[in-house]
Design a protein around this motif. Structure first.
Motif, short mmCIF file in Angstrom:
data_model
loop_
_atom_site.label_atom_id
_atom_site.label_comp_id
_atom_site.label_asym_id
_atom_site.label_seq_id
_atom_site.Cartn_x
_atom_site.Cartn_y
_atom_site.Cartn_z
N THR A 171 0.84 -1.20 -0.11
CA THR A 171 0.03 -0.02 -0.01
C THR A 171 0.77 1.38 -0.04
O THR A 171 1.85 1.17 0.96
N MET A 172 0.43 2.19 -0.96
CA MET A 172 1.19 3.57 -0.99
C MET A 172 0.31 4.70 -0.81
O MET A 172 -0.70 4.42 -1.56
N GLU A 173 0.62 5.56 -0.01
CA GLU A 173 -0.23 6.74 0.33
C GLU A 173 0.26 7.98 0.21
O GLU A 173 1.39 8.17 0.44
N PHE A 174 -0.45 8.99 -0.61
CA PHE A 174 0.31 10.17 -0.73
C PHE A 174 -0.61 11.30 -0.45
O PHE A 174 -2.06 11.39 -1.14
N ASN A 175 -0.41 12.04 0.65
CA ASN A 175 -1.65 12.86 1.22
C ASN A 175 -1.42 14.39 0.91
O ASN A 175 -0.32 14.83 1.76
N GLY A 176 -1.89 15.07 -0.03
CA GLY A 176 -1.68 16.36 -0.39
C GLY A 176 -2.83 17.32 0.14
O GLY A 176 -2.72 18.49 -0.11
N THR A 177 -3.63 16.66 1.05
CA THR A 177 -4.80 17.76 1.56
C THR A 177 -4.35 18.63 2.62
O THR A 177 -3.06 18.34 3.41
N VAL A 178 -4.96 19.77 2.99
CA VAL A 178 -4.79 20.55 3.89
C VAL A 178 -5.92 20.64 4.80
O VAL A 178 -6.89 20.84 4.45
N GLY A 179 -5.44 20.26 6.27
CA GLY A 179 -6.55 20.29 7.07
C GLY A 179 -7.39 19.02 7.45
O GLY A 179 -8.23 18.60 8.15
N LEU A 180 -6.94 17.94 6.31
CA LEU A 180 -7.89 16.80 6.46
C LEU A 180 -6.70 15.79 6.63
O LEU A 180 -6.59 14.78 5.70
N ASN A 181 -5.80 15.64 7.71
CA ASN A 181 -4.80 14.82 7.60
C ASN A 181 -5.22 13.64 8.55
O ASN A 181 -4.07 12.87 8.81
N ASP A 182 -6.27 13.47 8.96
CA ASP A 182 -6.65 12.13 9.60
C ASP A 182 -6.84 11.18 8.59
O ASP A 182 -7.86 10.99 8.04
N ILE A 183 -5.80 10.07 8.79
CA ILE A 183 -5.63 9.12 7.89
C ILE A 183 -6.91 8.06 8.17
O ILE A 183 -7.56 7.55 7.11
N ASP A 184 -7.34 8.03 9.41
CA ASP A 184 -8.47 7.13 9.76
C ASP A 184 -9.85 7.59 9.00
O ASP A 184 -10.51 6.69 8.86
#
Length: 501
Positions: free
Chosen positions: A97-110
């Motif tokens: 599994t690869m994850e790439f998070n570019g959101t701002v203010g929504l860093n809750d991976i759960d």
């Protein structure tokens, strides 16, 4: 000068052009700003969400192509795509599994994992290779997200690509946009206020100047000039007011002349009557010859005074339409001949040469006596102003349906600027104000009233130093039968009882 009017105008007048224009422009600016805010809200909430969803799906398709054709550079491409598009990307393949998070203010991976569970279930139930789904937070319904999942088949493996894209602007961006709109609104309102003030002043200033000048004119200042500024309408109004000012000045001048003329014309016969009456008492009372001569002077001056009063009453009655016309069908040529014969005595007694040039008979409908009065007044006027040249021509010219009477003298003439005023009461041209010229000054005014009642056209053609041609023209009718010659039609104009005075 009384400035009460303008001191009152200094108070705010909500119905004035200046205030109305000012308030209208400010109201327009406020409506414009409200529209801008409304459109901004619409674009931020609705349009932004729609366009954001389209862009996110486009990125998802690009990621799918990238992973399918260039798997070695997928990770680098995914990092850039997540950061530049503010999305969350997840790729599940062969237990990796690869994850790439570019959101701002929504860093809750759960929370993203919960969204992935939802979209994964929909993908398993869907016959298609990809699904799209929108979700909203239960706490804030305006915060929606786009969930996207697709199966990517490669030789020997099946991978699943998940994308979660927030469909609402982040708080910082929203705050910046709102602050920017606030400052733009303030600037627009200030500019609108300044422009509306300048424009309202520009629109109202010519009218205020005209009003101020009109107030001065009403107080008797005829030297005031009306300026209409640069607007066509106000320039036309200023031109009309300047003309009115000129006419009022001339009218006042002639009113003073009227008072002087009437005072002179009334005082002279009264003085003569008093003087000769005293003379009869003191000197000639016992001498029948002298007494009769003095009485003849008194009678002559009484007739002169009576003529003046009669003319004044005639003018008054004509102006109030309180005149009785005894209309009949008569030959204007024959009536003109009667007038001509009545003044022939002047040819021998005072040296005048009066020539009569008749046309063929021309019958008209009108009051014969009053039309003859018009012709007599024309002749009397020609005699008074013929000067040393005592030639007078009376001409009748008949056309198909009209007949014209002309009284032509070769005397002093009338200046062109005075010709339009010769029909006014007590008017005498600027070249002919000498007091030795006898007359009430009402003759042509009476002529004007009579001819207007008959619906006749009239005028004067004159050149200063060469003489004048006074004329009138009437429509002709057929010659009446002998039986109808004596029948006349009475037409009462004005008062029902037809009484004069």
């Amino acid at each position: 000068m009384d400035t009460g009017y303008f001191s009152d105008r200094k108070r705010t007048d909500t119905s004035s052009i200046k205030t109305t224009t000012l308030l209208s422009f400010v109201l327009f600016a406020m409506i414009l700003v409200s529209i801008i805010w409304g459109l901004a809200t619409f674009f931020i909430n609705t349009y932004y969400e729609s366009m954001r969803a389209k862009e996110s799906l486009s990125v998802a398709n690009s990621l799918e192509v990238q992973y399918r054709e260039f798997p070695d550079t997928f990770e680098e491409y995914a990092v850039q795509s997540a950061a530049s598009n503010r999305i969350y990307i997840r790729l599940d393949s062969a237990g990796n599994t690869m994850e790439f998070n570019g959101t701002v203010g929504l860093n809750d991976i759960d929370s993203f994992n919960k969204d992935i569970e939802i979209i994964n279930k929909k993908l398993k139930r869907s016959p298609n290779s990809n699904v799209t789904y929108n979700v909203r937070d239960t706490t804030t319904e305006s915060n929606s997200r786009l969930l996207f999942a697709t199966r990517i088949e490669r030789p020997g493996e099946i991978s699943t690509l998940y994308i979660i894209a927030p469909l609402y602007p982040d708080l910082v961006t929203t705050r910046i946009i709102k602050n920017m709109l606030f400052y733009i609104s303030v600037i627009v309102l200030i500019i609108a206020l300044l422009l509306s003030f300048a424009l309202s002043h520009r629109l109202a200033s010519p009218i205020e100047n005209l009003t101020r000048a009109a107030t001065e004119l009403s107080q008797g200042n005829y030297d005031v000039k009306f300026d209409g500024a640069s607007f066509t309408e106000t320039k036309e109004l200023a031109r009309a007011l300047n003309q009115a000012s000129y006419e009022m000045e001339r009218s006042e001048f002639y009113q003073r002349e009227i008072i002087a003329n009437v005072s002179h014309d009334l005082k002279t016969p009264l003085t003569m009557i008093r003087s000769y009456a005293e003379k009869i008492i003191d000197i000639s009372g016992d001498n029948p010859e002298k007494r009769n001569a003095d009485l003849a002077v008194i009678i002559s001056e009484t007739e002169r005074l009576n003529t003046l009063v009669t003319d004044m009453m005639s003018v008054s009655n004509l102006q109030s339409n309180n005149v009785e016309l005894h209309n009949e069908t008569f030959d204007l040529v024959e009536a003109a001949k009667v007038v001509y014969e009545s003044v022939l005595v002047l040819s021998s007694s005072q040296g005048y040469e009066i020539n009569f040039h008749p046309s063929r008979p021309a019958y008209v409908v009108g009051d014969r006596n009053k039309i003859m009065q018009v012709m007599s007044n024309f002749v009397a006027n020609a005699i008074k102003y013929s000067g040393d040249n005592k030639f007078i021509d009376l001409r009748l010219q008949k056309s198909a349906k009209k007949v014209a009477f002309h009284c032509i003298d070769h005397g002093v003439g009338i200046p062109s600027e005075d010709q339009r005023h010769v029909w006014d009461r007590y008017y005498r041209t600027s070249a002919n104000h000498e007091r030795y010229i006898e007359g009430t000054g009402l003759g042509l005014s009476i002529v004007k009233g009579i001819l207007n009642l008959h619906g006749a056209s009239y005028g004067v053609n004159s050149e200063e130093g060469k003489g004048s041609d006074f004329w009138f023209e009437m429509e002709t009718v057929r010659k009446p039968s002998a039986r109808n010659m004596a029948v006349s039609k009475t037409e009462t104009i004005g008062e029902d009882d037809g009484e004069e005075g």
